[in-house]
Design an enzyme around this catalytic site. Structure first.
Site, PDB file in Angstrom:
ATOM      1  N   CYS A 172       0.832  -1.198   0.000  1.00 52.71           N
ATOM      2  CA  CYS A 172       0.000   0.000   0.000  1.00 52.71           C
ATOM      3  C   CYS A 172       0.872   1.256   0.000  1.00 52.71           C
ATOM      4  O   CYS A 172       2.059   1.223   0.358  1.00 52.71           O
ATOM      5  CB  CYS A 172      -0.873   0.025   1.245  1.00 52.71           C
ATOM      6  SG  CYS A 172      -2.122  -1.259   1.346  1.00 52.71           S
TER       7      CYS A 172
ATOM      8  N   GLU B 148       0.673   3.800   1.998  1.00 53.65           N
ATOM      9  CA  GLU B 148       1.054   4.248   3.337  1.00 53.65           C
ATOM     10  C   GLU B 148       2.311   3.530   3.817  1.00 53.65           C
ATOM     11  O   GLU B 148       3.198   4.123   4.422  1.00 53.65           O
ATOM     12  CB  GLU B 148      -0.091   3.997   4.327  1.00 53.65           C
ATOM     13  CG  GLU B 148      -1.361   4.761   4.028  1.00 53.65           C
ATOM     14  CD  GLU B 148      -2.304   4.039   3.073  1.00 53.65           C
ATOM     15  OE1 GLU B 148      -1.825   3.248   2.231  1.00 53.65           O
ATOM     16  OE2 GLU B 148      -3.514   4.280   3.170  1.00 53.65           O
TER      17      GLU B 148
ATOM     18  N   CYS C 261      -1.906  -1.092   7.370  1.00 53.39           N
ATOM     19  CA  CYS C 261      -1.232   0.214   7.321  1.00 53.39           C
ATOM     20  C   CYS C 261      -1.439   0.996   8.613  1.00 53.39           C
ATOM     21  O   CYS C 261      -0.535   1.695   9.078  1.00 53.39           O
ATOM     22  CB  CYS C 261      -1.720   1.024   6.118  1.00 53.39           C
ATOM     23  SG  CYS C 261      -1.074   0.397   4.559  1.00 53.39           S
TER      24      CYS C 261
HETATM   25  N1  THU Z   1      -4.365   0.452  -0.983  1.00 56.96           N
HETATM   26  C1  THU Z   1      -3.498   1.353  -0.464  1.00 56.96           C
HETATM   27  O1  THU Z   1      -2.509   1.733  -1.109  1.00 56.96           O
HETATM   28  N2  THU Z   1      -3.736   1.823   0.784  1.00 56.96           N
HETATM   29  C2  THU Z   1      -4.763   1.400   1.582  1.00 56.96           C
HETATM   30  O2  THU Z   1      -4.788   1.707   2.758  1.00 56.96           O
HETATM   31  C3  THU Z   1      -5.847   0.603   1.000  1.00 56.96           C
HETATM   32  C4  THU Z   1      -5.529  -0.063  -0.290  1.00 56.96           C
HETATM   33  C5  THU Z   1      -4.099  -0.078  -2.324  1.00 56.96           C
HETATM   34  C6  THU Z   1      -3.697  -1.536  -2.334  1.00 56.96           C
HETATM   35  C7  THU Z   1      -4.054  -1.923  -3.745  1.00 56.96           C
HETATM   36  O3  THU Z   1      -2.963  -1.582  -4.585  1.00 56.96           O
HETATM   37  C8  THU Z   1      -5.225  -1.029  -4.086  1.00 56.96           C
HETATM   38  O4  THU Z   1      -5.223   0.017  -3.136  1.00 56.96           O
HETATM   39  C9  THU Z   1      -6.558  -1.731  -4.067  1.00 56.96           C
HETATM   40  O5  THU Z   1      -6.763  -2.387  -2.869  1.00 56.96           O
END
Ligand code: THU
Length: 157
Positions: free
Chosen positions: A72, A74, A115
């Site tokens: 992710c 974060e 995260c």
């Molecule tokens: N995602 C994030 O980058 N941060 C989050 O807190 C929630 C989800 C991303 C992971 C994945 O690449 C996409 O969003 C869909 O879940």
């Protein structure tokens, strides 16, 4: 028996109600979404962390064909900050996202559980509250701390 109620204070603001530091971080998080590598979800997330040395570190979600290997926004941001500025403390962070329709999300996207846990560790290292800005197209939620996003957190063993 007694009941304990946990209240999470959230300020709902628009961009014009933010101060200059907050605006700078919101801008950085929005810009960071362009670094997302999202061939599978097409969902872009950007995170910006202001450190107490004045540096703003950013990250974006990075996906992988072996799905759990991706990370992710974060965590890409906080681990970069931890690895490159190990002595700096987090001051504030902002998270922005762009949906599969190519538009910035509304309401704002909130970080996943993993995260929240990862970010909390850096707040504990800082030793003070780290305000969190969840950035939507029109609405910006301001939380007073990472801990407020993760009540009853696991913090020690
Ligand atoms: N995602 C994030 O980058 N941060 C989050 O807190 C929630 C989800 C991303 C992971 C994945 O690449 C996409 O969003 C869909 O879940």
């Amino acid at each position: 028996m007694k009941e304990i109620e946990i209240v999470i204070p959230v300020l709902s603001k628009d961009y014009s109600e933010l101060d200059a530091v907050e605006r700078g971080l919101v801008d950085a998080a929005r810009k960071a979404t362009s670094g997302a590598y999202v061939p599978y979800s097409h969902f872009r997330v950007g995170a910006a962390i202001l450190l107490d040395n004045g540096v703003t570190v950013t990250g974006a979600n990075q996906e992988n064909v072996a799905f759990p290997s991706g990370t992710c926004a974060e965590r890409s941001a906080c681990y970069y900050a931890g690895a490159n500025y190990p002595d700096a403390h987090f001051q504030m962070l902002a998270i922005a996202s762009v949906g599969t329709d190519g538009r910035e999300c509304e309401p704002p996207t909130a970080p996943c559980g993993a995260c929240r846990q990862a970010l909390l560790e850096y707040e504990l290292r800082a030793g003070h509250h780290v305000p969190v800005l969840l950035v939507g197209r029109e609405t910006i939620y301001r939380l007073p701390s990472v801990a407020s996003l993760l009540p009853l957190a696991f913090t020690e063993f």
